[in-house]
Design an enzyme around this catalytic site. Structure first.
Site, PDB file in Angstrom:
ATOM      1  N   PHE A  26      45.429  33.554  36.672  1.00 43.01           N
ATOM      2  CA  PHE A  26      44.120  34.206  36.584  1.00 43.01           C
ATOM      3  C   PHE A  26      43.838  34.539  35.135  1.00 43.01           C
ATOM      4  CE2 PHE A  26      41.585  36.287  40.168  1.00 43.01           C
ATOM      5  CZ  PHE A  26      41.671  35.186  40.976  1.00 43.01           C
TER       6      PHE A  26
ATOM      7  N   GLN B 239      30.680  44.250  34.935  1.00 43.39           N
ATOM      8  CA  GLN B 239      31.283  42.934  34.738  1.00 43.39           C
ATOM      9  C   GLN B 239      30.399  41.816  35.261  1.00 43.39           C
ATOM     10  OE1 GLN B 239      34.998  41.389  36.969  1.00 43.39           O
ATOM     11  NE2 GLN B 239      35.640  41.700  34.859  1.00 43.39           N
TER      12      GLN B 239
ATOM     13  N   HIS C 294      30.646  37.979  36.298  1.00 42.04           N
ATOM     14  CA  HIS C 294      31.632  36.941  36.617  1.00 42.04           C
ATOM     15  C   HIS C 294      31.144  35.623  36.037  1.00 42.04           C
ATOM     16  CE1 HIS C 294      34.297  34.309  38.841  1.00 42.04           C
ATOM     17  NE2 HIS C 294      34.982  35.366  39.220  1.00 42.04           N
TER      18      HIS C 294
ATOM     19  N   LEU D  51      29.689  33.999  44.731  1.00 45.71           N
ATOM     20  CA  LEU D  51      30.834  33.884  43.850  1.00 45.71           C
ATOM     21  C   LEU D  51      31.616  32.584  44.064  1.00 45.71           C
ATOM     22  CD1 LEU D  51      32.876  35.304  41.894  1.00 45.71           C
ATOM     23  CD2 LEU D  51      34.037  36.093  43.941  1.00 45.71           C
TER      24      LEU D  51
ATOM     25  N   GLU E  78      37.589  32.895  40.623  1.00 44.82           N
ATOM     26  CA  GLU E  78      38.323  32.600  39.400  1.00 44.82           C
ATOM     27  C   GLU E  78      39.505  31.677  39.703  1.00 44.82           C
ATOM     28  OE1 GLU E  78      38.457  35.848  36.798  1.00 44.82           O
ATOM     29  OE2 GLU E  78      40.415  35.380  35.974  1.00 44.82           O
TER      30      GLU E  78
ATOM     31  N   ARG F 293      37.262  37.873  31.834  1.00 46.46           N
ATOM     32  CA  ARG F 293      35.945  37.486  32.350  1.00 46.46           C
ATOM     33  C   ARG F 293      34.810  37.802  31.375  1.00 46.46           C
ATOM     34  NH1 ARG F 293      36.669  39.430  38.621  1.00 46.46           N
ATOM     35  NH2 ARG F 293      37.934  37.645  39.260  1.00 46.46           N
TER      36      ARG F 293
ATOM     37  N   HIS G  42      28.931  41.125  38.841  1.00 44.44           N
ATOM     38  CA  HIS G  42      30.009  40.963  39.809  1.00 44.44           C
ATOM     39  C   HIS G  42      30.716  42.262  40.160  1.00 44.44           C
ATOM     40  CE1 HIS G  42      33.254  39.105  41.961  1.00 44.44           C
ATOM     41  NE2 HIS G  42      34.170  39.524  41.115  1.00 44.44           N
TER      42      HIS G  42
ATOM     43  N   ARG H 170      37.472  44.549  33.787  1.00 44.19           N
ATOM     44  CA  ARG H 170      38.514  44.442  34.792  1.00 44.19           C
ATOM     45  C   ARG H 170      39.052  43.018  34.802  1.00 44.19           C
ATOM     46  NH1 ARG H 170      38.601  42.197  39.744  1.00 44.19           N
ATOM     47  NH2 ARG H 170      36.387  41.994  40.112  1.00 44.19           N
TER      48      ARG H 170
END
Lengths: 211, 242, 607
Positions: free
Chosen positions: C140, C254, C256, C266, C269, C300, C368, C404
């Site tokens: 990730f 955030q 994404h 979405l 990731e 991100r 996101h 995050r």
């Protein structure tokens, strides 16, 4: 669980019913197809048909078959009866449901129930006729060459349809075969047996006419 | 493809106003590029009838909130594109579940009840030890569990099933599939007889007559025919040994 | 018939997603009576939509070898751009492995390590036989090791279903389709909530020794968001409306990198973690040009900015929905896509008609996650009101700071649920149930009056849906990935105006029973306040940190801004007030993240 259910608890009952339904159904399909082959022996000639009939009578196979069919049909009816929507509202719901979702296997189940119910009457008449009169090519020919021809035609179609859908459902429920290929194979078998039945009927009709 | 004028025939009923009978009401809407039923229903509510009730949550086909009969077929509204439908679109709430109003039904309560009845949780005598590594499991087993666990409890299989429509106690394909999920899970210590007590009856697997509308309607493609057959075979063996 | 139904419990938890349910389990197993409230049936909560996975330093996979809570801690702090509370991040990193194992014990079918070798981005990976069958991890963004535990791409779904199965097993009371309207409090103690039943429209009063907000994020204020439509931040704004509870770091939002165009759903990731590329209009893989080390898997905030930067320099793909870039996963192969990335393959097929096995997926950065939320201490206790707790995305527990890491939010819900759930239980055991009926009556009457005013249009007849659209547009256009003073000021002015108009909403539907327009109208003012706090916080923060990027202040400014924003909305006021508090730094002093603009432009310039 409610007390009345606890007092009469039999955890195996539903499984046994299911088993009876499936096994009796499969036996009846086997019987039907064998029966059609035997009837089809008329294609080999009157002699062949009568010889087979005589053989059956001689070894009391006919009686065995009659007893078998009565018992198996009774078991089958007993087992499938619980499946048929009993109350009027339930009937309305399932028919409306089938019309709404337009799903072929749901429709085929409704037809299965209808053909099954109709066959109950037809089987009684058929078995009664055979037991009362015995099997003989001449008698059969005479019967077919009358209004009874329609009886046999309808019976043939209903029985083959019911058997075909029934065996399809039994096999997919237990998951042994793929649905689409199974459907194709069963369609071919059903068309063949119906064709065999029709040809046999035609021969009997023709025999009855010439006699 | 040209954009059309769409006519929605939507079931309307408010149980809070019981003296007004259920009725189908028509709404006309101009189609847009890439329009889903989520977009269309929001437009109808915001521009034409702000009392219209329906349920969407994720609007991405993963939460299972928006099942309804779309031209008769039970499926998820959020991921149904209007371009795949004729210009006349009928929307009816999912049968079997309690009607909360218009297109909204209470699938949540129904599924919670099923979870309770089938005891859908891992039954184990083991205690969790925070200081030791996890128990091993083969990746194939994990994937097999996930195959059944993918169910989003949208209720489409239940609504599509004629048996579930007339037998209120029947747990349906979703319920049986839920049990199958625990059967393949080595962490669940229940034996076959315990599972038989849960699904070996007319309300469980033996209530299924093999209509296969469940397998044909499952919007996320869980192989329900296989799952039902798997449980049926297991339960037949258990029933035989009983 | 009484005007409302009343319920009492030791612990009242608002929100039945992963965080709320985990806390409920913790309290219930300690013998407390717990009631969970939820907008929707618990299994429909937005937690179920989390696809990629949860981070925990198990170190089972070959590429996770040598991982430890220390490495996880460092990644989290760097990811947060030093905006997080380091005590919280430490507690989190230490507890995450236990949380994952407990979820596995409860039944989550995490993917497992398969021994053998395979190719990943041109390198061979060899998983050892002695790890076979342990929980596997995938790559990730922003992580030094492969640490994200996953169930194909339905991790949130399986976590939530398993969690809920435990809730059902324990017989915890759940009232679904219930929406909180306000907290019952006297300015010092919170003693419950006033809620509305979304089945009947009837008001309900819940009194409890402890009230807990676990309502998730508020992404829906942006309109174009990957969030579920229920993510409207009700837990946050009812806390804000008390006037004494602050929201922390609301400007930290955030985006994404890969929301699918144009439905903004979405794309996990995990798609990039498993080896997917980002391509521009010339089908050129551009991320290595900007981020030679982490490529597509920088944090991100960085990847989102790089995409927009690349689009701005004329490399975006034109479409009726604006410019976008491509996500390419074709080289992963049909088998991998149809098993480990099946949900996103379905989303792509269903919503855009594109099969990612053979085609490129159109993506663009999309709102996101909200790092901000109800500010709590390390025990999850909200600032300002006794007896009020918050956790999960709704809280600013503050392990995420200004950005995050992917996989850290799912892990947070469960870790925070475990730890804070225990604290909640301890608190409830000590506390006594205190409320007076006059206080309750008054809170109920306020809500009844609001509803009555809306139904009869007593204050005006502003259209709630128009206000919503205006709010969404204002935020999306002015408080996005790249921010600067003029647009932010415009947004603040606009949102203030909208807030005032929202007090004059009138219904068109009649508002009978569980009327959806009434529900929307009851939320709109609160949502506008959240939007306002976001914009105003962003305007005030004259630096760039994590996801908060000011084009007019492009550098992180540790001297002046190593602090957390606290937004208060004094009772009866028409705008909020900002205060600040220092950020707790214990182990890792501010430094270079190793990716992002500061690193690329002269490595240690920012050190």
């Amino acid at each position: 669980m409610q007390p009345q259910k606890a007092l009469t608890r039999n955890t195996k009952a539903d499984f046994v019913m299911e088993l009876v339904q499936t096994v009796s159904g499969l036996l009846l399909v086997g019987f039907l197809w064998t029966h059609m082959l035997f009837v089809g022996s008329i294609l080999l000639g009157v002699e062949a048909f009568d010889a087979l009939a005589q053989f059956m009578e001689q070894y009391r196979l006919l009686d065995v078959a009659v007893v078998f069919i009565i018992l198996t049909v009774a078991a089958h009816i007993g087992a499938v009866f619980r499946r048929i929507p009993g109350r009027l509202q339930e009937q309305k719901i399932v028919w409306k449901h089938a019309r709404t979702i337009k799903h072929s296997d749901t429709w085929s189940w409704l037809f299965q129930a209808v053909t099954g119910s109709a066959m109950l009457v037809l089987i009684i008449i058929h078995v009664f006729t055979v037991v009362y009169a015995g099997i003989d090519s001449k008698m059969s020919a005479d019967r077919v060459n009358s209004w009874m021809l329609w009886f046999y035609l309808v019976f043939l179609l209903l029985a083959e349809y019911h058997a075909s859908v029934g065996i399809y459902r039994a096999l997919i429920k237990w998951g042994f075969l793929k649905r689409h290929s199974l459907k194709r194979v069963l369609s071919v078998v059903t068309v063949c047996t119906i064709a065999l039945g029709c040809v046999s009927l035609w021969i009997f009709y023709w025999l009855g006419d010439t006699a | 493809m040209g954009l059309r004028q769409l006519t929605f025939h939507i079931f309307r009923y408010n149980p809070e106003i019981p003296n007004v009978n259920p009725a189908i009401k028509d709404y006309i809407l101009q189609e847009e590029m890439g329009m889903t039923l989520f977009i269309a229903l929001n437009k109808i509510r915001e521009e034409q009838d702000s009392s219209l009730k329906y349920d969407f949550v994720c609007r991405a086909g993963i939460c299972g909130s928006c099942g309804m009969l779309i031209n008769g077929k039970p499926t998820l509204a959020c991921r149904t594109l209007t371009k795949d439908l004729p210009a006349d679109i009928s929307l009816i709430p999912l049968p079997v579940f309690k009607l909360l109003g218009d297109l909204s039904v209470d699938t949540g309560t129904w599924f919670r009840d099923i979870s309770l009845r089938t005891e859908s949780w891992v039954h184990t005598e083991k205690d969790f030890d925070p200081h030791s590594p996890e128990d091993r499991m083969s990746n194939d087993t994990a994937l097999k569990i996930y195959e059944a666990e993918r169910c989003i409890e949208c209720g489409c299989c239940i609504s599509g099933c004629a048996t579930a429509n007339i037998k209120p106690d029947f747990i349906g394909a979703a319920g049986v599939n839920r049990v199958a999920r625990f059967m393949v899970d080595p962490r669940d210590e229940r034996d076959e007889q315990e599972y038989f007590d849960v699904v070996g009856s007319e309300d469980g697997i033996f209530g299924c007559v093999g209509l296969m509308a469940c397998a044909d309607t499952c919007p996320i493609g869980i192989p329900l025919q296989g799952q039902l057959a798997y449980v049926r075979r297991k339960m037949a063996i258990a029933g035989w040994r009983r | 018939m009484s005007r409302y139904d009343s319920f009492t419990s030791d612990v009242l938890i608002v929100g039945a997603g992963l965080a709320g349910e985990r806390a409920a389990i913790e309290a219930a197993t300690q013998g407390l009576h717990v009631i969970l409230l939820s907008l929707v049936p618990p299994r429909r909560s937005h937690s179920s939509a989390a696809q990629g996975g949860m981070q925990a330093s198990l170190g089972n996979s070959a590429m996770g070898k040598g991982d430890s809570p220390d490495v996880h801690f460092a990644d989290t702090v760097k990811g947060s751009d030093w905006g997080c509370d380091q005590d919280v991040a430490r507690l989190f990193a230490n507890t995450a492995p236990i949380a994952v194992r407990q979820m596995a014990y409860w039944g989550v079918p995490f993917n497992r390590v398969v021994a053998g070798s395979r190719m990943y981005d041109g390198n061979e990976i060899l998983d050892e036989p002695d790890k076979e069958g342990l929980i596997a991890a995938r790559n990730f963004g922003g992580t030094a090791k492969w640490r994200t535990c996953y169930t194909a791409d339905g991790t949130g779904h399986t976590l939530l279903y398993t969690m809920d199965s435990v809730v059902i097993k324990l017989g915890i009371t759940v009232h679904d389709r219930t929406e909180v309207l306000s907290l019952i409090h006297d300015g010092e103690r919170c003693s419950g909530v006033v809620a509305r039943c979304l089945r009947t429209g009837k008001l309900k009063v819940y009194t409890a020794k402890t009230s807990v907000m676990a309502t998730g994020g508020y992404g829906r204020v942006y309109g174009a968001s990957t969030n579920a439509i229920i993510n409207e931040g009700s837990g946050l704004f009812v806390a804000l409306e008390t006037g004494v509870v602050p929201l922390g770091n609301m400007e930290a939002v955030q985006f994404h990198p890969t929301g699918i165009v144009p439905s903004w759903i979405l794309i996990t990731e995990g798609a990039r973690g498993d080896g997917g590329y980002l391509l521009d209009k010339n089908l050129h893989r551009f991320m290595p040009d900007y981020e030679p080390k982490k490529k597509e898997l920088a944090s991100r905030d960085v990847v989102s900015r790089r995409i927009i930067q690349h689009i701005r320099s004329g490399n975006g793909v034109e479409s009726p929905y604006g410019q976008h870039v491509w996500l390419d996963i074709r080289h992963l192969g049909a088998e991998h896509i149809n098993t480990n990335l099946r949900e996103i393959a379905n989303i792509s097929r269903n919503f855009t008609g594109i099969d990612p096995v053979d085609n490129l997926i159109p993506v663009r950065p999309t709102q996101h996650y909200s790092m901000g939320g109800i500010r709590t201490n390390i025990d999850g206790m909200a600032y300002g009101l006794e007896g009020l707790f918050a956790l999960g995305e709704a809280a600013c527990w503050d392990m995420h700071g200004f950005n995050r890491l992917g996989g850290n939010s799912l892990a947070e819900t469960i870790v925070a649920g475990t730890i804070i759930g225990g604290k909640i239980a301890n608190y409830a055991k000590e506390a006594t149930l205190r409320f007076n009926s006059r206080q309750i009556e008054e809170h109920v009457r306020v809500q009844e009056d609001r509803i009555d005013a809306l139904i009869h249009g007593r204050n005006g007849n502003e259209n709630v849906y128009e206000l919503r659209r205006a709010m969404e547009t204002t935020l999306s256009e002015n408080v996005g990935i790249f921010r600067s003073e003029a647009p932010l000021q415009h947004a603040v002015d606009e949102l203030h105006e909208l807030h005032q108009r929202s007090l004059r909403v009138g219904l068109r539907s009649g508002g009978q029973g569980a009327d959806p327009e009434l529900a929307a109208a009851l939320r709109i003012t609160g949502m506008l306040r959240l939007a306002y706090c976001t914009a105003a916080g962003a305007l005030a923060r004259t630096e760039s940190r994590g996801s908060h990027y000011r084009e007019d202040y492009p550098k992180r400014d540790d001297e002046n801004w190593l602090k957390r924003t606290l937004a208060y909305w004094p009772a009866g006021a028409d705008r909020m007030e900002l205060k600040y508090e220092p950020v707790n730094i214990t182990e890792l002093p501010p430094g270079d993240r190793g990716y992002g603009e500061a690193s690329a432009g002269g490595a240690s310039a920012n050190r």
